[in-house]
Design a protein around this motif. Structure first.
Motif, PDB file in Angstrom:
ATOM      1  N   SER A 103      68.760   6.824  67.650  1.00 32.45           N
ATOM      2  CA  SER A 103      68.171   6.871  68.783  1.00 32.45           C
ATOM      3  C   SER A 103      67.500   8.226  69.036  1.00 32.45           C
ATOM      4  CB  SER A 103      68.253   7.189  70.095  1.00 32.45           C
ATOM      5  OG  SER A 103      68.946   7.838  70.481  1.00 32.45           O
ATOM      6  N   CYS A 104      66.491   9.323  69.662  1.00 35.24           N
ATOM      7  CA  CYS A 104      66.088  10.589  69.537  1.00 35.24           C
ATOM      8  C   CYS A 104      67.385  11.296  70.335  1.00 35.24           C
ATOM      9  CB  CYS A 104      64.854  11.530  69.568  1.00 35.24           C
ATOM     10  SG  CYS A 104      64.131  10.208  71.453  1.00 35.24           S
ATOM     11  N   ALA A 110      66.617  10.702  74.272  1.00 37.11           N
ATOM     12  CA  ALA A 110      65.817  11.051  74.961  1.00 37.11           C
ATOM     13  C   ALA A 110      66.144   9.109  75.397  1.00 37.11           C
ATOM     14  CB  ALA A 110      64.728  11.469  74.720  1.00 37.11           C
ATOM     15  N   VAL A 154      56.967   4.734  66.798  1.00 39.12           N
ATOM     16  CA  VAL A 154      56.887   5.804  65.850  1.00 39.12           C
ATOM     17  C   VAL A 154      57.198   5.163  64.681  1.00 39.12           C
ATOM     18  CG1 VAL A 154      54.927   7.564  66.866  1.00 39.12           C
ATOM     19  CG2 VAL A 154      57.297   7.659  66.512  1.00 39.12           C
ATOM     20  N   PHE A 155      58.286   4.887  64.496  1.00 39.26           N
ATOM     21  CA  PHE A 155      59.254   5.112  62.951  1.00 39.26           C
ATOM     22  C   PHE A 155      59.058   3.464  62.566  1.00 39.26           C
ATOM     23  CE2 PHE A 155      61.710   7.800  66.026  1.00 39.26           C
ATOM     24  CZ  PHE A 155      61.053   8.612  65.202  1.00 39.26           C
ATOM     25  N   ARG A 160      56.333  12.068  65.006  1.00 41.09           N
ATOM     26  CA  ARG A 160      57.282  12.029  64.650  1.00 41.09           C
ATOM     27  C   ARG A 160      58.226  12.749  65.007  1.00 41.09           C
ATOM     28  NH1 ARG A 160      56.680   7.369  59.661  1.00 41.09           N
ATOM     29  NH2 ARG A 160      54.629   6.744  60.775  1.00 41.09           N
ATOM     30  N   ARG A 215      59.877  13.487  68.675  1.00 43.86           N
ATOM     31  CA  ARG A 215      60.947  12.617  68.367  1.00 43.86           C
ATOM     32  C   ARG A 215      62.624  11.984  67.647  1.00 43.86           C
ATOM     33  NH1 ARG A 215      56.118  10.963  69.909  1.00 43.86           N
ATOM     34  NH2 ARG A 215      56.002   9.596  71.914  1.00 43.86           N
ATOM     35  N   LEU A 216      61.864  13.577  66.620  1.00 41.22           N
ATOM     36  CA  LEU A 216      63.506  13.927  65.882  1.00 41.22           C
ATOM     37  C   LEU A 216      64.958  13.330  67.050  1.00 41.22           C
ATOM     38  CD1 LEU A 216      62.708  15.828  62.763  1.00 41.22           C
ATOM     39  CD2 LEU A 216      64.873  15.605  64.313  1.00 41.22           C
ATOM     40  N   ALA A 217      64.543  14.722  67.790  1.00 46.13           N
ATOM     41  CA  ALA A 217      65.481  14.970  68.728  1.00 46.13           C
ATOM     42  C   ALA A 217      64.916  15.560  69.820  1.00 46.13           C
ATOM     43  CB  ALA A 217      66.763  16.299  68.224  1.00 46.13           C
ATOM     44  N   GLY A 218      65.403  14.611  70.699  1.00 45.89           N
ATOM     45  CA  GLY A 218      64.394  14.249  72.191  1.00 45.89           C
ATOM     46  C   GLY A 218      64.568  15.888  73.280  1.00 45.89           C
ATOM     47  N   PRO A 219      65.594  15.550  73.293  1.00 46.69           N
ATOM     48  CA  PRO A 219      66.127  17.108  74.286  1.00 46.69           C
ATOM     49  C   PRO A 219      65.661  18.413  73.539  1.00 46.69           C
ATOM     50  CG  PRO A 219      68.536  15.494  74.126  1.00 46.69           C
ATOM     51  CD  PRO A 219      67.069  15.079  73.288  1.00 46.69           C
ATOM     52  N   ARG A 273      58.777  13.576  80.547  1.00 47.91           N
ATOM     53  CA  ARG A 273      60.080  14.370  81.057  1.00 47.91           C
ATOM     54  C   ARG A 273      60.672  14.957  79.713  1.00 47.91           C
ATOM     55  NH1 ARG A 273      62.627  11.728  85.616  1.00 47.91           N
ATOM     56  NH2 ARG A 273      64.566  11.698  83.996  1.00 47.91           N
ATOM     57  N   TRP A 274      60.073  14.573  78.370  1.00 45.56           N
ATOM     58  CA  TRP A 274      60.598  15.427  77.274  1.00 45.56           C
ATOM     59  C   TRP A 274      59.660  15.856  76.248  1.00 45.56           C
ATOM     60  CZ3 TRP A 274      65.635  14.548  77.044  1.00 45.56           C
ATOM     61  CH2 TRP A 274      66.543  13.680  78.303  1.00 45.56           C
ATOM     62  N   PHE A 276      57.115  15.025  74.780  1.00 43.19           N
ATOM     63  CA  PHE A 276      56.676  14.311  74.503  1.00 43.19           C
ATOM     64  C   PHE A 276      55.104  14.725  74.333  1.00 43.19           C
ATOM     65  CE2 PHE A 276      60.224  11.583  73.174  1.00 43.19           C
ATOM     66  CZ  PHE A 276      60.783  12.104  72.316  1.00 43.19           C
ATOM     67  N   LEU A 304      73.826  17.665  68.110  1.00 45.73           N
ATOM     68  CA  LEU A 304      73.361  16.164  68.273  1.00 45.73           C
ATOM     69  C   LEU A 304      73.478  15.655  66.404  1.00 45.73           C
ATOM     70  CD1 LEU A 304      70.123  16.791  70.261  1.00 45.73           C
ATOM     71  CD2 LEU A 304      71.938  16.471  70.973  1.00 45.73           C
ATOM     72  N   ALA A 344      71.533  13.036  66.600  1.00 40.22           N
ATOM     73  CA  ALA A 344      70.209  13.101  66.229  1.00 40.22           C
ATOM     74  C   ALA A 344      68.811  14.159  65.014  1.00 40.22           C
ATOM     75  CB  ALA A 344      68.805  12.741  66.994  1.00 40.22           C
TER      76      ALA A 344
END
Lengths: 251, 438
Positions: free
Chosen positions: A128-129, A131, A202-203, B137, B140-144, B223-224, B226, B432, B434
């Motif tokens: 996961s990322c 989140a 998306v992946f 993409r 969404r590599l590292a959400g935070p 919330r993130w 995106f 992380l 991620a």
């Protein structure tokens, strides 16, 4: 004068923050606009621009696959609005495909209904990322306070009833997650949280990825979203316990 | 615009330019790429002794992305000395990653992080996509850290294409980055409090972090964050009335954070547990190329927002947070100071918000035809993206993240610690998996 320890005073002054969900519907501030799925505002087969806009192929002229939707909002300019239900998890993957873009009747009966009021949850990340991980862990913060509903996080799969899995499964995580699943005592359930765990998000299609968690271990509940809001995850856990239809005021 | 003098700029504290953070962004990425491919030579070697240290430090396996490993300090063996794997599935680190921990009783002799369990092949998968599809993409590599990653990626593509953005767009990106910085720093405080069994403080800090997430959700629709900077993203609420409401909410959250932190400061249990825990020295952070709060906690004054500023940071007052202890307490204190400075930045931004239709900023300089780089101060430190763009589509993307840079410092900090220090170390570094498994 009575000296009140500062921590107690701090907590006292902030008051009770906890949501009334599931005894009352989730409040708007608990779910951001992109926390729910897109729903067509007119007949789906007339929204001919929408499929081309969708980057994950979630939208066709016949149906919207909420399991593929990553809430990117590109369809909002093509006749969609974020008005889907927050309680959108399903027991069958196919039920996340909404014919005509509208949700069907939801399946709420869970495999752990016989466990009573208490359930232990173990979180597994398979790609996961972060989140989704943090949205799951948010269930223990004072706003959601999953413990009031008998939902506890545990530090070992041996002590868990439910495996909550986040992320798109990578080849490297197939064996670890299978072992974690086997370590759970029966009866047990698996919840796939987020678009990545459901189908890769998306992946999907990247080399080295399995694509969908259900290709690795059996899945009992699918929670759409990217990431799903904590309330949606809470609903999914309650559904596996057969408790998602908690009556108002009931515990 | 990238400042070519960054490479040779001497920090104000008088330290020589020995760390990656002081190099120009393209040098950072070139070094990283070459080493990731298995090379031992630096293609465009900066005039910096840091490169030699990096070469010596590169001991990882041949598959990319790779991890700089700190060579084991003690090769002792015997009764009671053993190595145990921690991860890739464990509740202590809620990510897929593993550590090989070599111990003698409670004492940690050495710790080797192992990455690659959740490699999603993101950067290689974006080749050929449009910039907007690639950004879906990248964020969404590292959400935070999504705001930092997508800001750096977009800025690199803009540099490559020689395209400027409007002042308002730049301010929106900065606003989102500062909100996400506040969230991440409060989250770190919460996780450290959890490790110290400060349960009331943990609950209050988590509640405050949730407040910030909700604020991001209501402001940016997610919330993130995106999609927040992408055309056709979730609906944002940044009109005049929204900004007034946002300023009011931020003022309340700032006061609540101060109240929370002042209470933490009265807890000797909390402070004693993180003071002197997992310390790294100034020499080590400089030698190994640490970035972000890890670097600043050892007294080195480097922050991309000040050293390589882009609008709106060029127009705002930003106090630089540093500490000198280099331990978990120092890293937490830097984050606390940065929460304050981010609230201050947000206050300034909302007071001086650019009018719609505001000026177009000049394009950043491309480092080669169709190739640009950009660096952003992510919550955990310097983040660099190197992107090539051809015919409106993404070619090759490389990145050096804050987590890449800080892994060796985590390993060094854990030496001679006890295993119960692990969570204080892990959380205070803000690494992380991620970000490395990309």
């Amino acid at each position: 004068m009575i000296h009140v320890p500062s921590w107690l005073q701090l907590a006292w002054e902030r008051g009770i923050l906890t949501t009334k969900y599931p005894f009352e519907p989730a409040r708007p501030e608990e779910v951001s606009p992109a926390g729910v799925g897109p729903v067509p505002t007119s007949p789906l087969d007339q929204l001919t621009d929408a499929p081309a806009r969708c980057p994950t192929g979630a939208i066709t002229l016949d149906a919207v696959d909420q399991g593929k939707c990553v809430r990117c909002a590109r369809c909002l300019g093509a006749g969609f609005a974020f008005t889907g239900p927050v309680e959108s998890s399903e027991a069958r993957r196919g039920d996340l495909v909404w014919a005509g873009g509208r949700p069907g009747a939801q399946t709420n009966d869970g495999p752990l209904a016989d466990l009573g009021r208490s359930i232990h949850v173990y979180l597994v990340d398979v790609g996961s990322c972060m989140a989704c991980n943090l949205e799951v862990l948010a269930l223990s913060n004072p706003y959601y306070d999953s413990q009031r509903l008998g939902i506890f996080f545990t530090n070992s799969p041996r002590h868990a009833d439910v495996l909550v899995v986040v992320g798109v499964p990578t080849e490297e995580m197939v064996e670890p997650v299978r072992r974690a699943y086997e370590a759970l005592p029966a009866p047990k359930a698996v919840i796939a949280v987020g678009a990545c765990a459901i189908g890769g998000g998306v992946f999907a299609g990247n080399p080295g990825l399995k694509g969908a968690l259900e290709q690795v271990i059996p899945v009992d509940r699918f929670v759409p979203g990217c990431p799903p809001p904590p309330v949606a995850i809470l609903h999914a856990i309650l559904a596996t316990m057969g408790r998602s239809r908690t009556p108002p005021g009931g515990r | 615009m990238m400042d070519p003098s960054v490479k040779t700029r001497i920090p104000s504290d008088g330290e020589p330019s020995r760390i990656l953070a002081y190099w120009s962004p393209d040098d950072v990425v070139a070094v990283w790429n070459n080493l990731a491919k298995g090379g031992t030579e630096i293609e465009r070697a900066p005039q910096s002794p840091g490169a030699a240290h990096l070469r010596a430090a590169w001991l990882g396996p041949p598959s990319a992305p790779r991890l700089r490993r700190v060579a084991p300090l003690e090769q002792v063996d015997g009764y009671g000395v053993f190595t145990f794997p921690y991860g890739p599935i464990s509740m202590g680190v809620p990510e897929a990653g593993r550590f090989d921990v070599r111990t003698y009783g409670e004492r940690v002799l050495d710790i080797s992080p192992e990455v690659g369990f959740k490699a999603r092949r993101i950067l290689s998968s974006v080749a050929g996509l449009t910039i907007e599809d690639a950004a879906l993409r990248i964020e969404r590599l590292a959400g935070p850290f999504s705001a930092a990653h997508v800001s750096a990626f977009l800025a690199a593509t803009e540099s490559a294409a020689g395209r400027g953005i409007s002042a308002r767009e730049a301010w929106i990106r900065a606003l989102a980055q500062e909100l996400q910085r506040i969230y991440n720093h409060i989250h770190v405080v919460a996780r450290v409090a959890e490790a110290a069994s400060q349960n009331v403080g943990l609950a209050q800090a988590h509640a405050l972090a949730e407040d910030v997430l909700r604020l991001m959700g209501s402001t940016f629709g997610h919330r993130w964050l995106f999609g927040a900077f992408l055309p056709g993203g979730p609906p944002t609420r940044l009109g005049p009335d929204d900004r007034v409401a946002l300023a009011g909410t931020l003022g309340r959250l700032s006061k609540e954070f101060e109240r929370l932190w002042s209470t933490f400061q009265t807890s000797r249990t909390f402070l004693d547990r993180i003071q002197t825990t997992c310390g790294v020295s100034r020499e080590e952070t400089l030698r190994w190329g640490a970035v972000g709060p890890t670097l600043r906690a050892t007294g080195v004054a480097w922050d991309d927002r000040l050293r390589s500023p882009v609008p709106p940071y060029t127009d705002l007052f930003l106090p630089l947070a540093t500490e000198s202890s280099g331990d978990a307490l120092g890293r937490v204190l830097v984050r606390v100071l940065e929460v304050r400075s981010s609230f201050l930045l947000l206050e300034q931004m909302l007071e001086r918000w650019p009018a719609s239709g505001s000026t177009q900023l000049p394009a950043s300089e491309a480092i080669a035809p169709g190739r640009g780089v950009a660096r952003v101060e992510s919550p955990s430190g310097d983040l660099v993206y190197d992107v090539s763009v051809h015919d409106g589509r993404v070619g090759r993307v490389s990145a050096r993240t804050a987590s890449d840079a800080n892994w060796p410092l985590f390993a060094l900090g854990m030496r001679d610690a006890v295993f119960t220090d692990f969570h204080f170390a892990w959380e205070s570094f803000g690494i992380l998996f991620a970000e490395t498994d990309r």
